[in-house]
Design a protein around this motif. Structure first.
Motif, mmCIF file in Angstrom:
data_model
loop_
_atom_site.group_PDB
_atom_site.id
_atom_site.type_symbol
_atom_site.label_atom_id
_atom_site.label_comp_id
_atom_site.label_asym_id
_atom_site.label_seq_id
_atom_site.Cartn_x
_atom_site.Cartn_y
_atom_site.Cartn_z
ATOM 1 N N ASP A 156 -2.898 -38.105 32.079
ATOM 2 C CA ASP A 156 -1.843 -39.111 31.854
ATOM 3 C C ASP A 156 -0.725 -38.455 30.890
ATOM 4 O O ASP A 156 -0.639 -37.280 30.744
ATOM 5 C CB ASP A 156 -2.631 -40.343 30.895
ATOM 6 C CG ASP A 156 -1.987 -41.548 30.972
ATOM 7 O OD1 ASP A 156 -0.636 -41.836 30.793
ATOM 8 O OD2 ASP A 156 -2.583 -42.615 31.332
ATOM 9 N N ILE A 157 0.133 -39.269 30.197
ATOM 10 C CA ILE A 157 1.297 -38.668 29.613
ATOM 11 C C ILE A 157 1.066 -38.617 28.162
ATOM 12 O O ILE A 157 0.378 -39.453 27.541
ATOM 13 C CB ILE A 157 2.575 -39.275 30.021
ATOM 14 C CG1 ILE A 157 2.629 -40.702 29.398
ATOM 15 C CG2 ILE A 157 2.599 -39.394 31.409
ATOM 16 C CD1 ILE A 157 4.080 -41.796 29.668
ATOM 17 N N ASN B 86 -6.243 -33.856 36.106
ATOM 18 C CA ASN B 86 -5.355 -34.157 37.627
ATOM 19 C C ASN B 86 -3.845 -33.519 37.044
ATOM 20 O O ASN B 86 -3.417 -34.302 36.269
ATOM 21 C CB ASN B 86 -5.441 -35.532 38.012
ATOM 22 C CG ASN B 86 -4.889 -35.601 39.325
ATOM 23 O OD1 ASN B 86 -3.359 -35.192 39.484
ATOM 24 N ND2 ASN B 86 -5.239 -36.240 40.168
ATOM 25 N N PRO B 87 -3.404 -32.788 37.999
ATOM 26 C CA PRO B 87 -2.052 -32.222 37.464
ATOM 27 C C PRO B 87 -0.735 -33.118 37.889
ATOM 28 O O PRO B 87 0.346 -32.697 37.506
ATOM 29 C CB PRO B 87 -1.906 -30.813 38.183
ATOM 30 C CG PRO B 87 -2.663 -31.137 39.279
ATOM 31 C CD PRO B 87 -3.811 -32.124 38.997
ATOM 32 N N TYR B 88 -0.946 -34.020 38.623
ATOM 33 C CA TYR B 88 0.188 -34.961 39.239
ATOM 34 C C TYR B 88 1.355 -35.093 38.280
ATOM 35 O O TYR B 88 2.470 -35.207 38.918
ATOM 36 C CB TYR B 88 -0.436 -35.911 40.233
ATOM 37 C CG TYR B 88 0.655 -36.689 40.987
ATOM 38 C CD1 TYR B 88 1.245 -35.905 42.280
ATOM 39 C CD2 TYR B 88 1.541 -37.850 40.645
ATOM 40 C CE1 TYR B 88 2.428 -36.654 43.060
ATOM 41 C CE2 TYR B 88 2.110 -38.538 41.145
ATOM 42 C CZ TYR B 88 2.822 -37.746 42.430
ATOM 43 O OH TYR B 88 3.842 -38.402 43.055
ATOM 44 N N LEU B 89 1.099 -35.581 37.162
ATOM 45 C CA LEU B 89 1.945 -36.041 36.360
ATOM 46 C C LEU B 89 3.058 -35.191 35.707
ATOM 47 O O LEU B 89 3.832 -35.556 35.302
ATOM 48 C CB LEU B 89 1.251 -36.951 35.189
ATOM 49 C CG LEU B 89 0.767 -38.295 35.624
ATOM 50 C CD1 LEU B 89 -0.830 -38.054 36.084
ATOM 51 C CD2 LEU B 89 0.876 -39.294 34.586
ATOM 52 N N GLY B 90 2.455 -33.736 36.057
ATOM 53 C CA GLY B 90 3.490 -32.734 35.650
ATOM 54 C C GLY B 90 2.761 -31.855 34.329
ATOM 55 O O GLY B 90 1.729 -31.995 33.765
ATOM 56 N N SER B 91 3.543 -30.720 34.207
ATOM 57 C CA SER B 91 3.025 -29.559 33.355
ATOM 58 C C SER B 91 2.783 -30.219 32.032
ATOM 59 O O SER B 91 1.999 -29.616 31.002
ATOM 60 C CB SER B 91 3.499 -28.060 33.526
ATOM 61 O OG SER B 91 4.823 -28.160 33.448
ATOM 62 N N ASP B 92 3.852 -31.019 31.729
ATOM 63 C CA ASP B 92 3.922 -31.404 30.192
ATOM 64 C C ASP B 92 2.614 -32.213 29.834
ATOM 65 O O ASP B 92 2.210 -32.139 28.568
ATOM 66 C CB ASP B 92 5.204 -32.074 29.854
ATOM 67 C CG ASP B 92 5.315 -33.467 30.439
ATOM 68 O OD1 ASP B 92 4.770 -33.402 31.768
ATOM 69 O OD2 ASP B 92 6.012 -34.018 30.192
ATOM 70 N N THR B 93 2.048 -32.709 31.029
ATOM 71 C CA THR B 93 0.940 -33.797 30.609
ATOM 72 C C THR B 93 -0.315 -32.809 30.536
ATOM 73 O O THR B 93 -1.229 -33.319 30.029
ATOM 74 C CB THR B 93 0.548 -34.754 31.563
ATOM 75 O OG1 THR B 93 0.250 -34.174 33.047
ATOM 76 C CG2 THR B 93 2.014 -35.518 31.871
ATOM 77 N N CYS C 236 1.771 -23.721 43.786
ATOM 78 C CA CYS C 236 2.683 -23.920 42.601
ATOM 79 C C CYS C 236 1.830 -24.165 41.385
ATOM 80 O O CYS C 236 1.980 -23.906 40.252
ATOM 81 C CB CYS C 236 3.711 -24.762 42.929
ATOM 82 S SG CYS C 236 4.705 -25.582 41.747
ATOM 83 N N VAL C 237 0.917 -25.309 41.660
ATOM 84 C CA VAL C 237 -0.049 -25.743 40.571
ATOM 85 C C VAL C 237 -0.956 -24.570 40.045
ATOM 86 O O VAL C 237 -0.995 -24.281 38.843
ATOM 87 C CB VAL C 237 -0.959 -26.794 41.001
ATOM 88 C CG1 VAL C 237 -2.043 -27.265 39.909
ATOM 89 C CG2 VAL C 237 -0.253 -28.148 41.550
ATOM 90 N N THR D 229 1.212 -22.498 37.835
ATOM 91 C CA THR D 229 1.326 -23.311 36.480
ATOM 92 C C THR D 229 0.013 -23.087 35.882
ATOM 93 O O THR D 229 0.130 -22.725 34.465
ATOM 94 C CB THR D 229 1.346 -24.596 36.875
ATOM 95 O OG1 THR D 229 2.677 -24.560 37.569
ATOM 96 C CG2 THR D 229 1.609 -25.415 35.513
ATOM 97 N N GLY E 283 8.624 -34.445 31.871
ATOM 98 C CA GLY E 283 8.008 -33.206 32.751
ATOM 99 C C GLY E 283 7.713 -34.047 34.140
ATOM 100 O O GLY E 283 6.978 -32.791 34.822
ATOM 101 N N THR F 91 7.963 -31.554 37.260
ATOM 102 C CA THR F 91 7.289 -30.209 37.826
ATOM 103 C C THR F 91 6.885 -30.363 39.180
ATOM 104 O O THR F 91 7.182 -29.369 39.812
ATOM 105 C CB THR F 91 6.189 -29.981 36.877
ATOM 106 O OG1 THR F 91 6.329 -30.683 35.461
ATOM 107 C CG2 THR F 91 5.903 -28.477 36.680
ATOM 108 N N GLN G 16 6.369 -33.205 40.997
ATOM 109 C CA GLN G 16 6.942 -34.627 41.769
ATOM 110 C C GLN G 16 8.167 -34.134 42.537
ATOM 111 O O GLN G 16 8.515 -34.907 43.470
ATOM 112 C CB GLN G 16 7.014 -35.785 40.941
ATOM 113 C CG GLN G 16 5.594 -36.148 40.580
ATOM 114 C CD GLN G 16 5.686 -37.265 39.269
ATOM 115 O OE1 GLN G 16 6.610 -37.750 39.292
ATOM 116 N NE2 GLN G 16 4.604 -37.289 38.464
#
Lengths: 313, 313
Positions: free
Chosen positions: A111-112, A142-149, A191-192, A195, B174, B177, B179
């Motif tokens: 989550d964020i 789960n990485p879908y939300l982005g690396s900041d998450t 790419c993941v 990261t 983010g 990243t 998406q």
């Protein structure tokens, strides 16, 4: 050396193998001995079912604790039983840790911002099980939300000596729908992976491995080799061995030359071994724990024979 | 007409707005009146904290139930309190449904095959809250594992008249990243959007909207317009209004011309309204529910003034 990777590798060396036993209880497959006498699955109360899950998983823990370094309870099956199921999950994690096992809670959270922090604080205990209410050594995310998450998980894991396993390449048939999409010559899962390697490097210090891991399915062996080389500092969690079709040869690429850097998970193949023909012929139904033990030993031997894990013994 | 989209739109028409109130309790922001007299957050037992979360959320439900169609509890904050937190979550969901609200459980679950099924069975109750132990009308899910892993959610949702909101475009800084990665001229989030539209079409029948929704952040307004057109049958859940920076004008594109097809979520901006300067000046601390009510009415008016939602009134 209280960081997750060091604790993981100490446990792997100590047990001489890299087997992770998946705790995925299912009501319709539990040994009859664990259910109330008048059990009728359809009408059994969730409290009774949660009690049966806890008993089942704790008895498996007792069988496998002397043999393997890690167990991985699957949160979904416990959550299906509601709050009493989640209580059983907490009790199973606690029991496994007292038995000296490392525990990866397979909950695939994500989550964020401050919400990710709440999940991280809830599950990631690290070296001291009392640091988090669910008390796990590591959590799948789960990485879908982005690396900041992912960052809150990385920070809290590092602080507490816990680990995180980011989904990179999953073991299901449709894993490629999104993970295989190629951008600038690189798939999403690569790419993941890059990261994750970068996040992991933050936690690595002078050590060979950091505490940010990756989930990489056994069902795509060529990719496994490639991902191992893309993430040299990342501990891998490899699901898909056994019931899902992955063989020991398929997972060999997950390990470094010393047999370190990965754990291979088997769930159904071990915990429900008593239901397999081979073991049904050898053991009575009430001897289901013997089947669990034999299946665990068989997997250990299989990995020793066909992967660099062999040199751990 | 017991399918999720029809129930959702009936509730939106009935209340005359598309506001979703996010229930994200945080111990350090709860009204002091809800905490034990000798409360010291650091030492408060999880049971006491869970009780305070439940009381807080249920009182918010009582305030907003006559005003809005939907609430969205955030599972992470409840899980942070362990099993007693998850029990509070179940009680809050039950209370909200008895108060006539639709409940989207924001748990962002996702896993493969039978594990995804377990999550779906656990959370997705649909029309009859007793069909699932967590009793929600809808659940947020994560698509990273692939479209085959969304299928169990789609099937169980359809069976039960429940809804699913797939993460398409999240509201965090983010989000891009992964998406935003472009493959064959299409970003990953657009590809997920197309997949969701296709899955949704299975559940649509003759209706304008199906029951497979999408999460699309308010913080990327141009994309919101575009995604609305890519997913004409998909109910949208739009987080990011208010505290996260999204304005009513930003979310206007989420709605169809009749003001249907989306709900816009606000969490902190409503539930912790009493902490904002505007409301602190007007209400005493023990009148925090009045601040919640005023903030809810202000958001309703804001959406009515600047989005097609206005025509619902």
């Amino acid at each position: 050396m209280n960081d997750y990777a060091s604790r993981l590798h100490a446990a792997i060396r100590d047990k001489g193998n890299a087997v992770c036993v998946g705790l995925d209880p299912r009501l319709d497959q539990l040994p009859a001995q664990l259910l109330p006498d008048d059990a009728d699955n359809a009408s059994m109360s969730v409290d009774a079912a949660a009690e049966a899950y806890e008993k089942f998983c704790c008895r498996i823990v007792d069988v496998v604790a002397p043999l393997v370094p890690v167990v991985k309870p699957q949160a979904a099956f416990f959550e299906e039983l509601g709050p009493s199921g989640t209580k059983a999950l907490a009790n199973v994690i606690r029991h496994a840790r007292s038995a000296g096992l490392l525990v990866i809670c397979d909950a695939k959270r994500g989550d964020i911002g401050s919400t990710a922090e709440a999940y991280a604080r809830a599950y990631l205990a690290g070296a001291d099980p009392n640091t988090a209410i669910w008390g796990a050594d590591a959590l799948t995310v789960n990485p879908y939300l982005g690396s900041d998450t992912l960052q809150p998980f990385v920070e809290i894991a590092t602080e507490r000596g816990a680990g995180v396993y980011v989904l990179v390449r999953t073991s299901n048939p449709g894993a490629g729908t999104f993970q295989d999409r190629v951008t600038d010559g690189e798939t999403l899962f690569e790419c993941v992976a890059r990261t994750v390697e970068k996040l992991c490097a933050q936690t690595c210090g002078e050590l060979d491995y950091g505490s940010i891991g990756a989930v990489v399915g056994a069902t795509y062996p060529d990719e496994l080799n490639h991902l191992r080389s893309l993430m040299p500092h990342v501990p891998l969690l490899v699901p898909g061995y056994g019931s899902q079709g992955g063989t020991a040869a398929d997972v060999a690429g997950a390990f470094d030359a010393d047999g370190l850097g990965a754990v291979v998970n088997s769930s159904r193949g071990i915990i429900f071994a008593a239901r397999q023909k081979t073991y049904r012929e050898r053991f009575r139904p009430d001897e289901w724990e013997k089947a669990v033990e034999e299946a665990t030993r068989a997997m250990i031997a299989d990995l020793a024979a066909h992967t660099p894990c062999g040199c751990l013994r």
